[in-house]
Design a protein around this motif. Structure first.
Motif, short mmCIF file in Angstrom:
data_model
loop_
_atom_site.label_atom_id
_atom_site.label_comp_id
_atom_site.label_asym_id
_atom_site.label_seq_id
_atom_site.Cartn_x
_atom_site.Cartn_y
_atom_site.Cartn_z
N LEU A 126 0.83 -1.20 0.00
CA LEU A 126 0.00 0.00 0.00
C LEU A 126 0.87 1.25 0.00
O LEU A 126 0.57 2.23 -0.69
CB LEU A 126 -0.93 -0.01 1.22
CG LEU A 126 -1.99 1.09 1.29
CD1 LEU A 126 -2.84 1.13 0.03
CD2 LEU A 126 -2.87 0.90 2.52
N LYS A 127 1.97 1.23 0.75
CA LYS A 127 2.89 2.37 0.74
C LYS A 127 3.45 2.61 -0.66
O LYS A 127 3.54 3.74 -1.13
CB LYS A 127 4.04 2.13 1.73
CG LYS A 127 3.68 2.35 3.19
CD LYS A 127 4.92 2.27 4.07
CE LYS A 127 4.59 2.64 5.51
NZ LYS A 127 5.77 2.65 6.39
N GLN A 128 3.82 1.54 -1.32
CA GLN A 128 4.39 1.67 -2.67
C GLN A 128 3.37 2.27 -3.62
O GLN A 128 3.71 3.09 -4.48
CB GLN A 128 4.86 0.30 -3.17
CG GLN A 128 6.09 -0.22 -2.43
CD GLN A 128 6.45 -1.65 -2.82
OE1 GLN A 128 5.59 -2.41 -3.30
NE2 GLN A 128 7.71 -2.01 -2.63
N ASN A 157 0.67 13.84 -3.39
CA ASN A 157 0.39 14.57 -2.17
C ASN A 157 1.50 14.38 -1.14
O ASN A 157 1.82 13.26 -0.76
CB ASN A 157 -0.95 14.12 -1.57
CG ASN A 157 -1.27 14.88 -0.31
OD1 ASN A 157 -0.86 14.47 0.77
ND2 ASN A 157 -1.97 16.00 -0.44
N ASN A 158 2.08 15.48 -0.70
CA ASN A 158 3.21 15.41 0.23
C ASN A 158 2.81 14.87 1.59
O ASN A 158 3.61 14.21 2.26
CB ASN A 158 3.85 16.79 0.39
CG ASN A 158 4.59 17.22 -0.86
OD1 ASN A 158 5.11 16.39 -1.59
ND2 ASN A 158 4.64 18.53 -1.11
N PHE A 159 1.57 15.15 2.03
CA PHE A 159 1.15 14.70 3.36
C PHE A 159 1.18 13.18 3.44
O PHE A 159 1.73 12.60 4.37
CB PHE A 159 -0.24 15.23 3.70
CG PHE A 159 -0.69 14.83 5.09
CD1 PHE A 159 -0.32 15.59 6.18
CD2 PHE A 159 -1.48 13.71 5.29
CE1 PHE A 159 -0.72 15.23 7.46
CE2 PHE A 159 -1.87 13.34 6.56
CZ PHE A 159 -1.50 14.11 7.65
N TYR A 166 4.34 9.49 4.98
CA TYR A 166 4.12 8.25 5.73
C TYR A 166 4.40 7.00 4.90
O TYR A 166 4.14 5.89 5.37
CB TYR A 166 2.69 8.21 6.26
CG TYR A 166 2.40 9.28 7.28
CD1 TYR A 166 2.63 9.07 8.64
CD2 TYR A 166 1.93 10.53 6.90
CE1 TYR A 166 2.38 10.05 9.57
CE2 TYR A 166 1.67 11.53 7.82
CZ TYR A 166 1.90 11.28 9.17
OH TYR A 166 1.66 12.27 10.09
N CYS A 167 4.93 7.18 3.70
CA CYS A 167 5.11 6.04 2.79
C CYS A 167 6.54 5.50 2.76
O CYS A 167 6.82 4.54 2.04
CB CYS A 167 4.66 6.42 1.38
SG CYS A 167 2.87 6.64 1.24
N ASN A 168 7.45 6.09 3.50
CA ASN A 168 8.81 5.56 3.55
C ASN A 168 8.82 4.27 4.36
O ASN A 168 8.18 4.17 5.41
CB ASN A 168 9.76 6.58 4.19
CG ASN A 168 9.91 7.83 3.35
OD1 ASN A 168 9.92 7.76 2.13
ND2 ASN A 168 10.01 8.98 4.00
#
Length: 348
Positions: free
Chosen positions: A290-292, A299-301, A305-307
């Protein structure tokens, strides 16, 4: 130079199941160390949730609270900070959870905060938390000097104690107190309730909205989008000060741009409530897949949280919890959020 000071440890009291100056603090914290750090302009570790929000360029609760007290006391923040250092302060900001009475079972909630969730948990063969109610007779609330009372739940407009508190403020001649009602937007107010609310000159109705249309209805089951829209119109007839609390989790992160776009289109100020518990819904611990997928969004926000950190929840854990909730509620996420379902279920 950034000023890391926050007024809450000195001026705020949150009353409910546990008493704390701020609900964003971790379960275990050292209030004396927090105060020392803030007075020394150190970004104390306990306030990480606000630092994370600020790092994305968005306004944190800390910043909102500082601006509010600056305005309400008509006193510059540096002077308020000095007052705290000199122990010239008192509790004037209250956040009150009157009960866990609630008519919704939101995805990230449980029976500790919702009696509707208690019904769902019974269907899941879980032992729900007991119903909770604050004893107003023993609660330490100074109705005469309070500068703000924020009422939470449960669902405060579903709870008669909310209107008892408002009546006490009126009885103490404190209708200039800033009153904030944090509601799920499902309650259509009676004529009597409207008459009581309109006596307050500084009233905010903050509506919890975690998505648009079917996304909202899934995240806040069994809420209905059209009912929310009708009630927003009613609330706007009571006060011009309408805002939104936006809870962002692993489930609705995909719809962030759509949701924030709707807020802006309707001129609704909003703040972020980033989910860290339960873990399977934590924004920073989303499954790698999901992060990928979300990292491709601009969107930067959300990208913050995607690292990958190594603490990501397994995809199966996310989907299994979704299925358990859906079965108990007799709904299917695919009927509400098909875009998300296509990403998280196609390999399971």
């Amino acid at each position: 130079m950034t000023n890391y000071f926050c007024v809450l440890p000195w001026y705020s009291q949150e009353l409910g199941r546990q008493n704390t100056p701020c609900c964003l603090l971790p379960q275990k914290y050292n209030i004396d160390q927090i105060k020392k750090d803030l007075l020394d302009n150190i970004p104390t570790v306990a306030c990480k949730k606000c630092w994370d929000v600020e790092s994305t360029g968005n306004k944190s609760r800390r910043q909102f609270e500082n601006e509010f007290l600056d305005y309400k006391l008509d006193r510059d923040l540096d002077k308020i900070q000095q007052d705290c250092a000199d122990s010239k302060h008192q509790t004037i900001l209250y956040q009150i959870t009157t009960s866990n009475l609630c008519n919704q079972a939101c995805v990230s909630c449980d029976s500790k905060f919702s009696t509707k969730w208690a019904q769902v948990e019974k269907r899941m063969n879980l032992l729900p938390n007991p119903q909770y109610q604050l004893d107003l007779d023993t609660a330490n609330i100074n109705y005469g000097s309070a500068k703000r009372i924020s009422l939470l739940g449960g669902e405060p407009l579903f709870d008669p104690k909310t209107f008892e508190i408002l009546q006490k403020l009126i009885d103490h001649g404190n209708t200039s107190c800033f009153v904030s009602l944090v509601t799920n937007g499902s309650i259509n107010l009676t004529v009597e309730q409207i008459a009581l609310l309109t006596q307050f000159t500084d009233l905010n109705i903050c509506i919890s909205i975690d998505g648009v249309g079917p996304v909202f209805e899934y995240m806040r089951w069994p809420a209905k989008w059209n009912s929310l829209l009708e009630n927003i119109d009613q609330y706007k007839s009571i006060t011009k000060n309408i805002s939104v609390s936006y809870t962002v989790s692993a489930l609705n992160a995909m719809y962030y741009d759509q949701t924030v776009g709707w807020f802006k289109q309707n001129n609704l100020a909003y703040n972020h409530n980033v989910v860290s518990r339960p873990i399977w819904l934590a924004l920073s611990q989303m499954p790698i897949k999901l992060k990928q997928h979300l990292k491709q969004q601009q969107n930067n926000f959300i990208k913050t949280y995607c690292n990958q950190t190594g603490s990501e929840v397994a995809l199966e854990t996310l989907t299994q919890n979704i299925v358990k909730q859906d079965r108990a509620k007799k709904i299917n996420i695919r009927d509400y959020m098909p875009e998300l379902a296509d990403v998280i279920f196609d390999t399971v």
